[in-house]
Motif scaffolding. Structure first.
Motif, mmCIF file in Angstrom:
data_model
loop_
_atom_site.group_PDB
_atom_site.id
_atom_site.type_symbol
_atom_site.label_atom_id
_atom_site.label_comp_id
_atom_site.label_asym_id
_atom_site.label_seq_id
_atom_site.Cartn_x
_atom_site.Cartn_y
_atom_site.Cartn_z
ATOM 1 N N LEU A 21 11.141 -29.407 -41.479
ATOM 2 C CA LEU A 21 11.742 -29.505 -40.152
ATOM 3 C C LEU A 21 12.346 -30.887 -39.936
ATOM 4 N N PRO A 25 17.464 -30.981 -39.954
ATOM 5 C CA PRO A 25 17.601 -30.664 -38.520
ATOM 6 C C PRO A 25 18.433 -29.412 -38.274
ATOM 7 N N ASP A 28 16.353 -26.171 -38.198
ATOM 8 C CA ASP A 28 15.126 -26.232 -37.399
ATOM 9 C C ASP A 28 14.655 -24.857 -36.912
ATOM 10 N N SER A 32 11.254 -23.103 -38.001
ATOM 11 C CA SER A 32 10.249 -22.876 -36.964
ATOM 12 C C SER A 32 9.758 -21.438 -36.977
#
Length: 296
Positions: A21, A25, A28, A32
């Motif tokens: 993570l 970026p 992400d 997640s």
């Protein structure tokens, strides 16, 4: 996990995902989602801990112990452990970990005294359903203990075999049906019958309250697979003009208590059913097809 389970592998996986993570970026959201998916798998992996931790508390009779102290007044772990039967060398630290988990699951409550004394554990609306000897209509302890019994839980390991080959998972696990096993294991038989009676009491209470005058036209009623007779006895209690017949396998009837207005008859519902104005059936669709053939 909550039971002091140490898992370096779990730490490693989550650390790796966290690093991804931080390093990417632009990904992400996807990372997640993967992390949440992994967490969900871990949750399922250890889902059995909750049910078996509660089973442990019930086998130790902790809901009853708390209830017996001043009508459920919260008590300390020291007080709880001093009341556990047949515990020559109890481990209070182990009990503390179990109670900590069950507090998180809202099975028990915990209160930390302002004077710094021992935490006090109490009952919640959930654990009051597990207290014995109070209101039998609001007690699920027998049902919980049979549902989490090693025989029933163990049979779930054979579900995939049943999918491949057909047949009952329980029979694949133990080479016999649950009824046959109960006829050979007196302790399991009693636990099973008590568990079935538990569901019957709760069900019939609602049925009698909602159906009300529906039994007026009956002179006789047979509860097919009625266990130890708790359900038919409640009907007869509300409608004393009905002749109640509790019908089940011989090893079940052998443990049935005496009820006013109820006669116990042993037999096999797939061979012959006693005559009555109506039958009370609590069964699966597969069994109902066989029962219709017997009745005809």
């Amino acid at each position: 996990m909550y039971m002091h389970v140490q898992s370096p592998f779990l730490l490693c996986i989550f650390t790796t995902e966290k690093r991804e993570l931080m390093e990417s970026p632009e990904a992400d959201h996807e990372a997640s989602l993967r992390l949440r998916g992994q967490a969900e798998i871990w949750r399922h992996m250890f889902a059995f801990v909750d049910s078996l931790a509660l089973k442990c508390a019930m086998e130790l009779q902790i809901p009853d112990i708390i209830h017996s102290h001043g009508a459920g007044r919260p008590i300390t772990l020291s007080q709880i452990i001093s009341c556990i039967d047949n515990a020559p060398s109890p481990d209070i630290s182990y009990l503390e970990r179990i109670m900590r988990l069950l507090v998180r699951r809202n099975i028990f409550s915990i209160d930390h005294p302002s004077d710094g004394g021992e935490p006090l554990y109490g009952l919640t609306h959930s654990s009051r359903w597990l207290v014995n000897g109070c209101d039998e209509y609001t007690n699920l302890s027998a049902l919980y203990l049979i549902t989490t019994h090693a025989y029933l839980v163990g049979s779930w390991n054979f579900i995939s075999q049943s999918v491949k080959e057909g047949g009952m998972a329980f029979e694949k696990a133990f080479g016999k049906s649950v009824w046959e096993l109960a006829s050979q294991d007196n302790r399991f038989n009693k636990l099973f019958n008590d568990g079935m009676a538990c569901t019957g009491r709760i069900l019939i209470r609602e049925m009698v309250a909602g159906y009300k005058d529906g039994f007026d036209c009956l002179r006789s009623l047979v509860d097919v697979g009625g266990g130890i007779g708790g359900m038919i006895s409640e009907i007869v209690k509300s409608y004393p003009h009905i002749k109640g017949i509790n019908f089940d396998l011989p090893h079940v009837i052998a443990t049935a208590p005496v009820y006013d207005g109820v006669s116990h008859i042993a037999g096999d519902m797939f061979h012959q059913i006693p005559n009555a104005d109506a039958l009370l059936l609590k069964s699966t669709e597969r069994n109902l097809v066989q029962l219709v053939a017997v009745c005809n």
